[in-house]
Design a protein around this motif. Structure first.
Motif, PDB file in Angstrom:
ATOM      1  N   THR A 131       0.901  -1.120   0.015  1.00 20.74           N
ATOM      2  CA  THR A 131       0.037  -0.077   0.017  1.00 20.74           C
ATOM      3  C   THR A 131       1.022   1.216  -0.037  1.00 20.74           C
ATOM      4  O   THR A 131       0.501   2.028  -0.646  1.00 20.74           O
ATOM      5  CB  THR A 131      -0.686  -0.038   0.961  1.00 20.74           C
ATOM      6  OG1 THR A 131      -1.693  -1.271   1.055  1.00 20.74           O
ATOM      7  CG2 THR A 131      -1.656   1.328   1.392  1.00 20.74           C
ATOM      8  N   ASP A 132       1.941   1.296   0.686  1.00 18.95           N
ATOM      9  CA  ASP A 132       3.013   2.381   0.500  1.00 18.95           C
ATOM     10  C   ASP A 132       3.543   2.669  -0.915  1.00 18.95           C
ATOM     11  O   ASP A 132       3.523   3.646  -1.377  1.00 18.95           O
ATOM     12  CB  ASP A 132       4.202   1.986   1.299  1.00 18.95           C
ATOM     13  CG  ASP A 132       4.021   2.088   3.078  1.00 18.95           C
ATOM     14  OD1 ASP A 132       3.072   2.695   3.488  1.00 18.95           O
ATOM     15  OD2 ASP A 132       4.858   1.606   3.605  1.00 18.95           O
ATOM     16  N   SER A 133       3.621   1.556  -1.666  1.00 18.18           N
ATOM     17  CA  SER A 133       3.820   1.770  -3.030  1.00 18.18           C
ATOM     18  C   SER A 133       2.654   2.326  -3.894  1.00 18.18           C
ATOM     19  O   SER A 133       2.869   3.136  -4.614  1.00 18.18           O
ATOM     20  CB  SER A 133       4.422   0.400  -3.594  1.00 18.18           C
ATOM     21  OG  SER A 133       5.421   0.066  -3.014  1.00 18.18           O
ATOM     22  N   ALA A 134       1.731   1.901  -3.703  1.00 19.36           N
ATOM     23  CA  ALA A 134       0.432   2.408  -4.299  1.00 19.36           C
ATOM     24  C   ALA A 134       0.264   3.655  -3.969  1.00 19.36           C
ATOM     25  O   ALA A 134      -0.065   4.355  -4.860  1.00 19.36           O
ATOM     26  CB  ALA A 134      -0.838   1.340  -3.734  1.00 19.36           C
ATOM     27  N   ASN A 135       0.532   4.081  -2.543  1.00 17.96           N
ATOM     28  CA  ASN A 135       0.086   5.544  -2.245  1.00 17.96           C
ATOM     29  C   ASN A 135       1.371   6.544  -2.966  1.00 17.96           C
ATOM     30  O   ASN A 135       0.805   7.526  -3.452  1.00 17.96           O
ATOM     31  CB  ASN A 135       0.276   5.835  -0.873  1.00 17.96           C
ATOM     32  CG  ASN A 135      -0.914   5.227  -0.286  1.00 17.96           C
ATOM     33  OD1 ASN A 135      -2.015   4.919  -0.704  1.00 17.96           O
ATOM     34  ND2 ASN A 135      -0.977   4.656   0.939  1.00 17.96           N
ATOM     35  N   ARG A 136       2.412   5.765  -2.995  1.00 17.37           N
ATOM     36  CA  ARG A 136       3.706   6.507  -3.705  1.00 17.37           C
ATOM     37  C   ARG A 136       3.410   6.656  -5.006  1.00 17.37           C
ATOM     38  O   ARG A 136       3.756   8.090  -5.469  1.00 17.37           O
ATOM     39  CB  ARG A 136       5.009   5.867  -3.181  1.00 17.37           C
ATOM     40  CG  ARG A 136       6.239   6.771  -3.799  1.00 17.37           C
ATOM     41  CD  ARG A 136       7.535   6.005  -3.517  1.00 17.37           C
ATOM     42  NE  ARG A 136       7.310   4.591  -3.233  1.00 17.37           N
ATOM     43  CZ  ARG A 136       7.746   3.710  -4.363  1.00 17.37           C
ATOM     44  NH1 ARG A 136       7.735   4.128  -5.780  1.00 17.37           N
ATOM     45  NH2 ARG A 136       7.683   2.368  -4.290  1.00 17.37           N
ATOM     46  N   LEU A 137       2.859   6.016  -5.684  1.00 22.38           N
ATOM     47  CA  LEU A 137       2.589   5.979  -7.181  1.00 22.38           C
ATOM     48  C   LEU A 137       1.438   6.648  -7.467  1.00 22.38           C
ATOM     49  O   LEU A 137       1.103   7.119  -8.864  1.00 22.38           O
ATOM     50  CB  LEU A 137       2.501   4.687  -7.824  1.00 22.38           C
ATOM     51  CG  LEU A 137       3.880   3.740  -7.953  1.00 22.38           C
ATOM     52  CD1 LEU A 137       3.400   2.225  -8.020  1.00 22.38           C
ATOM     53  CD2 LEU A 137       4.652   4.271  -8.881  1.00 22.38           C
TER      54      LEU A 137
END
Length: 129
Positions: free
Chosen positions: A100-106
């Motif tokens: 989810t951290d990556s999804a938010n960053r993207l």
């Protein structure tokens, strides 16, 4: 196998699922796993297969992934630790699970175009005639 000395800096838990963030000499790393027994500030040695390491060239958007699939995002289901992204290309649906951290960053959005990357060493034959 690659081995990196690292220190635990953050732990997220959702039932038995854990996302752990580390600091190391090569930068920040993270892993997702079931049932880990780690503590903040604990020092560990991380390992990862050489075949799991992709290569990108800085400043020209080139990546070593053999399979670069241009897709349209159809749905995004965010959980506490993991996010499920369903996309389509030519009426085929492909699912990706990322942190989810990556999804938010993207800053992913439904109906936007994206690229799904799959290493050739991670593709396998399910069946054949």
């Amino acid at each position: 196998m690659n081995r990196i000395l690292a220190k635990v800096v953050k732990i997220q838990e959702n039932g038995a699922l854990h996302k752990v963030n580390f600091s190391s000499q090569i930068g920040n790393l993270s892993l997702v796993s079931l049932d880990l027994n780690l503590k903040i500030d604990q020092e560990v040695t991380l390992g990862f297969k050489s075949s799991a390491v992709a290569i990108g060239r800085l400043n020209d958007d080139m990546l070593s992934y053999s399979n670069q699939i241009k897709v349209k995002i159809r749905s995004i289901e965010k959980g506490q630790i993991l996010t499920k992204v369903v996309a389509s290309v030519n009426q085929e649906f492909i699912t990706s699970i990322i942190t989810t951290d990556s999804a938010n960053r993207l800053n992913l959005k439904v109906e936007e175009n994206a690229v799904f990357l799959i290493k050739a060493t991670d593709v396998f034959v399910v069946s054949y005639d």
